[in-house]
Design an enzyme around this catalytic site. Sequence first.
Site, short mmCIF file in Angstrom:
data_model
loop_
_atom_site.label_atom_id
_atom_site.label_comp_id
_atom_site.label_asym_id
_atom_site.label_seq_id
_atom_site.Cartn_x
_atom_site.Cartn_y
_atom_site.Cartn_z
N CYS A 2 1.02 -1.21 -0.11
CA CYS A 2 -0.01 -0.11 0.06
C CYS A 2 0.87 1.29 0.10
CB CYS A 2 -0.88 0.03 1.34
SG CYS A 2 -1.99 -1.15 1.37
N ARG A 27 2.82 0.34 -5.57
CA ARG A 27 2.71 -0.39 -4.28
C ARG A 27 1.53 -0.98 -3.88
NH1 ARG A 27 6.72 2.08 -0.83
NH2 ARG A 27 5.76 0.89 0.92
N TRP A 74 -2.94 -2.25 -1.55
CA TRP A 74 -2.71 -3.89 -1.95
C TRP A 74 -3.57 -4.70 -0.93
CZ3 TRP A 74 -0.51 -8.21 -0.41
CH2 TRP A 74 -0.13 -9.21 -1.04
N ASN A 100 -0.04 1.46 5.86
CA ASN A 100 0.77 0.80 5.17
C ASN A 100 1.10 -0.32 6.15
OD1 ASN A 100 4.12 0.84 3.76
ND2 ASN A 100 2.60 -0.63 3.39
N GLY A 101 1.08 -1.74 6.15
CA GLY A 101 1.67 -2.71 6.89
C GLY A 101 0.80 -3.56 7.27
N GLU A 474 13.33 -17.61 -13.63
CA GLU A 474 12.96 -16.15 -13.88
C GLU A 474 11.92 -16.02 -14.86
OE1 GLU A 474 13.05 -13.58 -12.59
OE2 GLU A 474 12.90 -12.01 -13.92
N LYS A 478 8.03 -14.55 -14.79
CA LYS A 478 7.67 -13.42 -15.64
C LYS A 478 6.12 -13.80 -16.36
CE LYS A 478 9.31 -10.71 -14.70
NZ LYS A 478 10.60 -10.79 -13.57
N GLU A 481 3.50 -13.96 -14.09
CA GLU A 481 2.81 -12.50 -13.34
C GLU A 481 2.17 -11.85 -14.51
OE1 GLU A 481 7.38 -10.83 -12.77
OE2 GLU A 481 5.71 -10.00 -11.26
N HIS A 497 11.47 -37.94 -13.17
CA HIS A 497 11.12 -38.23 -11.81
C HIS A 497 9.75 -38.09 -11.27
CE1 HIS A 497 15.36 -39.65 -11.07
NE2 HIS A 497 15.73 -38.41 -11.83
N LYS A 593 4.67 -3.84 -6.96
CA LYS A 593 6.06 -3.67 -7.13
C LYS A 593 7.00 -3.91 -5.96
CE LYS A 593 9.39 -2.48 -10.33
NZ LYS A 593 9.61 -3.83 -10.72
C1 G6P Z 1 7.77 -8.15 -5.89
C2 G6P Z 1 8.02 -7.55 -7.24
C3 G6P Z 1 8.93 -8.40 -8.19
C4 G6P Z 1 10.20 -8.16 -7.23
C5 G6P Z 1 10.00 -8.80 -5.81
C6 G6P Z 1 11.06 -8.25 -4.83
O1 G6P Z 1 7.25 -9.42 -5.96
O2 G6P Z 1 6.71 -7.66 -8.23
O3 G6P Z 1 9.27 -7.79 -9.39
O4 G6P Z 1 11.24 -8.96 -8.12
O5 G6P Z 1 9.01 -8.03 -5.36
O6 G6P Z 1 11.16 -7.20 -4.83
P1 G6P Z 1 12.77 -6.40 -4.73
O7 G6P Z 1 12.25 -4.63 -4.72
O8 G6P Z 1 13.31 -6.71 -3.28
O9 G6P Z 1 13.76 -6.42 -5.78
#
Ligand code: G6P
Length: 598
Positions: A2, A27, A74, A100-101, A474, A478, A481, A497, A593
């Site tokens: 948030c 956020r 969020w 926020n928290g 990775e 992607k 998400e 396995h 994010k």
């Molecule tokens: C969230 C974001 C990701 C990011 C992760 C870690 O899940 O959506 O894109 O990799 O947090 O964030 P940081 O700021 O610690 O790299």
Amino acid sequence: MCGIAGYIGKKPAQNIVLDCLKKLEYRGYDSAGVGYLLNKGLYTVKVTGGVDNLKQALQKNATPASVMIGHTRWATHGKVCTKNAHPQISENKKIAVVHNGIIENFLQLKQTLYLDGINLVSDTDTEVIPNLIMQKLKGKAYTIKNVLNALNKVLPMLKGSFALCILIDNLNCLFIATKFSPLVIGKTNTGVMVASDIVGLPQKAQVYKLKDNTLGLVFKDGFKCYNFNLEPVILQKLDVKNNGLDTDINGFSSFMEKEINQSPSALLNTAQNILYNNALSYIPKNAIESAKTFFICACGTALHAGRVLGYLLQKYCGIFCVVDYASEFRYKNNFLDKHSFCIFISQSGETADTLGCLELAKQSGAFCLGITNVYTSRISNMVDYCLFTSAGTENSVASTKAYIAQLCSAFLLTEWISKVLGKNIDYSYKDLLDVALCLKEDYYLKLQPVVNAIKDLQSLYILGRDIDYITAQEGALKIKEVSYIHCEAMPLGELKHGSLALFNNTTYAIVLLTQKELTQKVISNIIEMQSRGAHIILITSQKVDIVVDFCIYINNKKDVFSPFVATKVLQQLALLLAKQKNLNVDKPRNLAKSVTVE
Ligand code: G6P
């Protein structure tokens, strides 16, 4: 998570707070709301969806109020609806809170309030806060002094984390408080703002960052802060050169597309800044030499950069390296001590679980190194030394260019550590310049037929051996998400396995093959999958003599650099899939994010 915002000053607050919230939307964007004081009354406007919806709602009835708090949510506690949007208000409607928290003991506190006859209407943890303040003010006048005292009694009751901005009916000020959640104050010529992040503040603001366990009062011309014993606390002004967000999409279809395009410069800028500033030489050599174990903790994409770093340290420096999800590591028997060398990777520098691990490492006396993209972040400030990536602001929730910058720092750090330990390494920083050139190539055209074939799938595999398995992880992240296709990353050798039982002629598997010495083994695995009818999408830098459904050739310059270009291909695949499905690429559902809660 948030984002919270607040303004008090000479100007109407509405546009200032909306502008701030828009910049904080990274956020969370499930719902948004504001609370303001006008004509001796406290009002709230709340909507589901993003800040644009809130803007529309407020435009119908623009308010001249010059004191306002705002929130972009969020959802953690309670589904997405206006009842659960912030501000949350007290039963008597005189106290409004944006938060926020997470208040971990909120159920207990709700129960106490309920027994005292107070009716809570939302499903949020936040709603207990205005009501607890109301309770502490029972029978007292709503003066600044009394509210401050009430707040100071309530804060120790809250377990968990919070950044709070509070409005009280009839009191011309904002009350603020923090514990394990970020909050900054920005002073301008026309008033004072508070925000969850510097990016939310106007360019020319004088910026102050609140420490943990601080509460304060914000007036139109200044602020006062206290610790939880109500002793005054002086905040240091931050030297912020540029707090602006790069908000121009520059003709790209999304920030994600723009940011993938910026990957070569993210790599080059990171390499240049680290090398020209001799940044690696400031890592104390004795911390490297005396380290018994290296620990790497991070979340999401940053964890995958950590896995590559761990791989490189083991391969080139012969170092025993533990790489773990920060959310897991912090609750394990961790074996941290003063001979540990800990590395925390985080784009934002604010991720709660990564911060949690950092605190543990500091308590154990370990050496703590950060790799972050934000100078003013909590991780940057808490570590013994921080290496900065120079990816620039990343707007899209899905991290792309920041990952490339993190990979670059992983390669440079490994090169440096190998030098300190007197080990041999078969690449140098100069090779990274060639990788930047390779990264300039786009794969959209080559990927379009793949997209047409897989866009309607429910599920997909990405497989690889060795370092390719990290890239697979990775890439799978992607794809999940942004395109909402379930995508499972697996080490190729593990397939037989168990998971091979699921393979048939409707299965699609993306296979990564970038390591020469593994070519024959990977080909055998491909044939095994094809024998079960599976369709293969091969992404390779090797010359292979095998028929697959789709083959994308890439140039890595050197096998060990494969995570750069192979990841770019998977980023572009994820982007194309999302676009094809008309999804909001930059703001995937349910995500944010910066994850500032556990
Ligand atoms: C969230 C974001 C990701 C990011 C992760 C870690 O899940 O959506 O894109 O990799 O947090 O964030 P940081 O700021 O610690 O790299």
